[in-house]
Every structure is written in structure tokens, then in C-alpha cells.
Write a protein that holds these residues in place. Structure first.
Motif, PDB file in Angstrom:
ATOM      1  N   LEU A  13      71.272 -60.324  28.625  1.00 42.04           N
ATOM      2  CA  LEU A  13      70.672 -60.731  27.358  1.00 42.04           C
ATOM      3  C   LEU A  13      71.201 -59.838  26.258  1.00 42.04           C
ATOM      4  O   LEU A  13      71.298 -58.624  26.427  1.00 42.04           O
ATOM      5  CB  LEU A  13      69.150 -60.608  27.410  1.00 42.04           C
ATOM      6  N   THR A  14      71.533 -60.432  25.130  1.00 42.29           N
ATOM      7  CA  THR A  14      71.986 -59.678  23.966  1.00 42.29           C
ATOM      8  C   THR A  14      71.192 -60.123  22.750  1.00 42.29           C
ATOM      9  O   THR A  14      70.416 -61.091  22.828  1.00 42.29           O
ATOM     10  CB  THR A  14      73.481 -59.912  23.695  1.00 42.29           C
ATOM     11  N   GLY A  15      71.416 -59.480  21.641  1.00 41.57           N
ATOM     12  CA  GLY A  15      70.750 -59.869  20.400  1.00 41.57           C
ATOM     13  C   GLY A  15      71.053 -61.307  20.003  1.00 41.57           C
ATOM     14  O   GLY A  15      70.278 -61.936  19.290  1.00 41.57           O
ATOM     15  N   GLY A  16      72.155 -61.854  20.479  1.00 38.33           N
ATOM     16  CA  GLY A  16      72.503 -63.235  20.179  1.00 38.33           C
ATOM     17  C   GLY A  16      71.691 -64.256  20.955  1.00 38.33           C
ATOM     18  O   GLY A  16      71.804 -65.450  20.710  1.00 38.33           O
ATOM     19  N   ASP A  17      70.852 -63.798  21.888  1.00 35.32           N
ATOM     20  CA  ASP A  17      70.070 -64.707  22.727  1.00 35.32           C
ATOM     21  C   ASP A  17      68.662 -64.969  22.206  1.00 35.32           C
ATOM     22  O   ASP A  17      67.885 -65.625  22.891  1.00 35.32           O
ATOM     23  CB  ASP A  17      69.981 -64.150  24.153  1.00 35.32           C
ATOM     24  N   VAL A  18      68.326 -64.481  21.035  1.00 39.54           N
ATOM     25  CA  VAL A  18      66.974 -64.704  20.512  1.00 39.54           C
ATOM     26  C   VAL A  18      66.798 -66.168  20.120  1.00 39.54           C
ATOM     27  O   VAL A  18      67.750 -66.838  19.719  1.00 39.54           O
ATOM     28  CB  VAL A  18      66.658 -63.776  19.310  1.00 39.54           C
ATOM     29  N   MET A  19      65.578 -66.677  20.253  1.00 41.20           N
ATOM     30  CA  MET A  19      65.314 -68.065  19.889  1.00 41.20           C
ATOM     31  C   MET A  19      65.221 -68.238  18.377  1.00 41.20           C
ATOM     32  O   MET A  19      65.533 -69.295  17.850  1.00 41.20           O
ATOM     33  CB  MET A  19      64.038 -68.553  20.564  1.00 41.20           C
ATOM     34  N   HIS A  20      64.764 -67.222  17.680  1.00 35.88           N
ATOM     35  CA  HIS A  20      64.606 -67.278  16.227  1.00 35.88           C
ATOM     36  C   HIS A  20      65.445 -66.166  15.620  1.00 35.88           C
ATOM     37  O   HIS A  20      65.215 -64.990  15.906  1.00 35.88           O
ATOM     38  CB  HIS A  20      63.139 -67.122  15.831  1.00 35.88           C
ATOM     39  N   GLN A  21      66.396 -66.508  14.799  1.00 32.44           N
ATOM     40  CA  GLN A  21      67.346 -65.536  14.274  1.00 32.44           C
ATOM     41  C   GLN A  21      66.685 -64.451  13.411  1.00 32.44           C
ATOM     42  O   GLN A  21      67.273 -63.422  13.167  1.00 32.44           O
ATOM     43  CB  GLN A  21      68.445 -66.246  13.485  1.00 32.44           C
ATOM     44  N   GLN A  22      65.455 -64.659  12.980  1.00 38.28           N
ATOM     45  CA  GLN A  22      64.760 -63.659  12.178  1.00 38.28           C
ATOM     46  C   GLN A  22      64.138 -62.552  13.024  1.00 38.28           C
ATOM     47  O   GLN A  22      63.568 -61.619  12.505  1.00 38.28           O
ATOM     48  CB  GLN A  22      63.654 -64.312  11.316  1.00 38.28           C
ATOM     49  N   THR A  23      64.222 -62.671  14.343  1.00 41.14           N
ATOM     50  CA  THR A  23      63.636 -61.674  15.231  1.00 41.14           C
ATOM     51  C   THR A  23      64.734 -60.875  15.926  1.00 41.14           C
ATOM     52  O   THR A  23      65.886 -61.271  15.931  1.00 41.14           O
ATOM     53  CB  THR A  23      62.757 -62.344  16.306  1.00 41.14           C
ATOM     54  N   ALA A  24      64.349 -59.745  16.483  1.00 46.61           N
ATOM     55  CA  ALA A  24      65.296 -58.895  17.200  1.00 46.61           C
ATOM     56  C   ALA A  24      64.919 -58.840  18.675  1.00 46.61           C
ATOM     57  O   ALA A  24      63.745 -58.931  19.025  1.00 46.61           O
ATOM     58  CB  ALA A  24      65.280 -57.490  16.611  1.00 46.61           C
ATOM     59  N   LEU A  25      65.921 -58.686  19.518  1.00 48.55           N
ATOM     60  CA  LEU A  25      65.681 -58.501  20.943  1.00 48.55           C
ATOM     61  C   LEU A  25      65.729 -57.002  21.190  1.00 48.55           C
ATOM     62  O   LEU A  25      66.783 -56.428  21.429  1.00 48.55           O
ATOM     63  CB  LEU A  25      66.730 -59.249  21.767  1.00 48.55           C
ATOM     64  N   VAL A  35      64.097 -73.719  34.842  1.00 49.93           N
ATOM     65  CA  VAL A  35      65.117 -74.726  35.103  1.00 49.93           C
ATOM     66  C   VAL A  35      64.500 -76.052  34.672  1.00 49.93           C
ATOM     67  O   VAL A  35      63.548 -76.533  35.281  1.00 49.93           O
ATOM     68  CB  VAL A  35      65.530 -74.762  36.591  1.00 49.93           C
ATOM     69  N   ASP A  36      65.022 -76.598  33.589  1.00 51.39           N
ATOM     70  CA  ASP A  36      64.461 -77.778  32.959  1.00 51.39           C
ATOM     71  C   ASP A  36      65.212 -79.018  33.441  1.00 51.39           C
ATOM     72  O   ASP A  36      66.409 -79.154  33.194  1.00 51.39           O
ATOM     73  CB  ASP A  36      64.571 -77.628  31.431  1.00 51.39           C
ATOM     74  N   LYS A  37      64.502 -79.899  34.135  1.00 51.63           N
ATOM     75  CA  LYS A  37      65.142 -81.056  34.760  1.00 51.63           C
ATOM     76  C   LYS A  37      65.804 -81.997  33.754  1.00 51.63           C
ATOM     77  O   LYS A  37      66.833 -82.579  34.045  1.00 51.63           O
ATOM     78  CB  LYS A  37      64.124 -81.830  35.597  1.00 51.63           C
ATOM     79  N   ASP A  38      65.237 -82.143  32.549  1.00 54.18           N
ATOM     80  CA  ASP A  38      65.838 -83.065  31.591  1.00 54.18           C
ATOM     81  C   ASP A  38      66.809 -82.371  30.630  1.00 54.18           C
ATOM     82  O   ASP A  38      67.319 -82.990  29.710  1.00 54.18           O
ATOM     83  CB  ASP A  38      64.774 -83.846  30.817  1.00 54.18           C
ATOM     84  N   ARG A  39      67.066 -81.061  30.858  1.00 56.75           N
ATOM     85  CA  ARG A  39      68.029 -80.272  30.084  1.00 56.75           C
ATOM     86  C   ARG A  39      67.665 -80.142  28.613  1.00 56.75           C
ATOM     87  O   ARG A  39      68.505 -79.836  27.784  1.00 56.75           O
ATOM     88  CB  ARG A  39      69.429 -80.827  30.248  1.00 56.75           C
ATOM     89  N   ASP A  40      66.397 -80.369  28.270  1.00 58.72           N
ATOM     90  CA  ASP A  40      65.918 -80.196  26.898  1.00 58.72           C
ATOM     91  C   ASP A  40      64.956 -79.024  26.904  1.00 58.72           C
ATOM     92  O   ASP A  40      63.821 -79.146  27.372  1.00 58.72           O
ATOM     93  CB  ASP A  40      65.231 -81.472  26.415  1.00 58.72           C
ATOM     94  N   ALA A  41      65.389 -77.893  26.378  1.00 58.04           N
ATOM     95  CA  ALA A  41      64.579 -76.669  26.422  1.00 58.04           C
ATOM     96  C   ALA A  41      63.264 -76.807  25.664  1.00 58.04           C
ATOM     97  O   ALA A  41      62.342 -76.027  25.877  1.00 58.04           O
ATOM     98  CB  ALA A  41      65.387 -75.499  25.858  1.00 58.04           C
ATOM     99  N   MET A  42      63.154 -77.786  24.800  1.00 56.03           N
ATOM    100  CA  MET A  42      61.930 -77.959  24.017  1.00 56.03           C
ATOM    101  C   MET A  42      60.847 -78.698  24.785  1.00 56.03           C
ATOM    102  O   MET A  42      59.698 -78.709  24.373  1.00 56.03           O
ATOM    103  CB  MET A  42      62.241 -78.701  22.709  1.00 56.03           C
ATOM    104  N   THR A  43      61.194 -79.339  25.900  1.00 57.18           N
ATOM    105  CA  THR A  43      60.192 -80.064  26.685  1.00 57.18           C
ATOM    106  C   THR A  43      59.847 -79.276  27.934  1.00 57.18           C
ATOM    107  O   THR A  43      60.645 -78.494  28.435  1.00 57.18           O
ATOM    108  CB  THR A  43      60.716 -81.453  27.104  1.00 57.18           C
ATOM    109  N   LYS A  44      58.645 -79.464  28.413  1.00 54.71           N
ATOM    110  CA  LYS A  44      58.197 -78.889  29.686  1.00 54.71           C
ATOM    111  C   LYS A  44      57.567 -80.025  30.474  1.00 54.71           C
ATOM    112  O   LYS A  44      56.536 -80.565  30.082  1.00 54.71           O
ATOM    113  CB  LYS A  44      57.186 -77.763  29.448  1.00 54.71           C
ATOM    114  N   ASN A  45      58.219 -80.385  31.572  1.00 54.62           N
ATOM    115  CA  ASN A  45      57.786 -81.549  32.338  1.00 54.62           C
ATOM    116  C   ASN A  45      57.459 -81.185  33.775  1.00 54.62           C
ATOM    117  O   ASN A  45      57.985 -80.197  34.302  1.00 54.62           O
ATOM    118  CB  ASN A  45      58.896 -82.607  32.329  1.00 54.62           C
TER     119      ASN A  45
END
Length: 72
Positions: A13-25, A35-45
Motif C-alpha cells: 500500500l502506498t499513498g496512491g492507494d487512498v480512496m479519497h485524494q484529500q486523505t493521507a495513508l 473479492v467482489d464478484k461483480d468487479r464493482d468496488a462500490m457494490t457489496k453483494n
């Protein structure tokens, strides 16, 4: 990232892996992975596999194990 055909998977993990660019890792963080079956990180199924660290992890860290051991 795409899930590999086999595990374990080494990760970095690096600083480039943050979900929101305004935050720091930095500092202590909780790691979660899914592991998301539908490959959409925004959904949880149902059927998605996930896991999280039980303790906060100081950044940077080495040798952290994250087990994906639960189903949604």
C-alpha cells in the motif's frame, strides 16, 4: 486489483492507494479487503468474500497478514 487465481497474494500500500485524494495513508489504519464478484468496488453483494485486520496497522508496516474468511 484483480483477484489472483491462487492465494496468498503479496501486496503493498502506498499513498496512491487512498480512496479519497484529500486523505493521507499514514498513522494507524484498519485494513479491509474484499473479492467482489461483480468487479464493482462500490457494490457489496451476497457471495463477496472479505476480511479485515483485528488490530490497527501502523503505516508503513511489513509482514501484515489479512485473511479473507467471511462471506457477505
Amino acid at each position: 486489483m484483480d483477484a489472483p487465481a491462487t492465494f496468498p497474494l503479496n501486496f503493498t500500500l502506498t499513498g496512491g492507494d487512498v480512496m479519497h485524494q484529500q486523505t493521507a495513508l499514514a498513522g494507524k489504519v484498519k485494513l479491509e479487503a474484499r473479492v467482489d464478484k461483480d468487479r464493482d468496488a462500490m457494490t457489496k453483494n451476497p457471495g463477496d468474500v472479505f476480511g479485515e485486520t483485528t488490530e490497527l496497522v501502523a503505516v508503513p508496516a511489513t509482514g501484515v497478514t489479512l485473511v479473507l474468511d467471511r462471506l457477505l
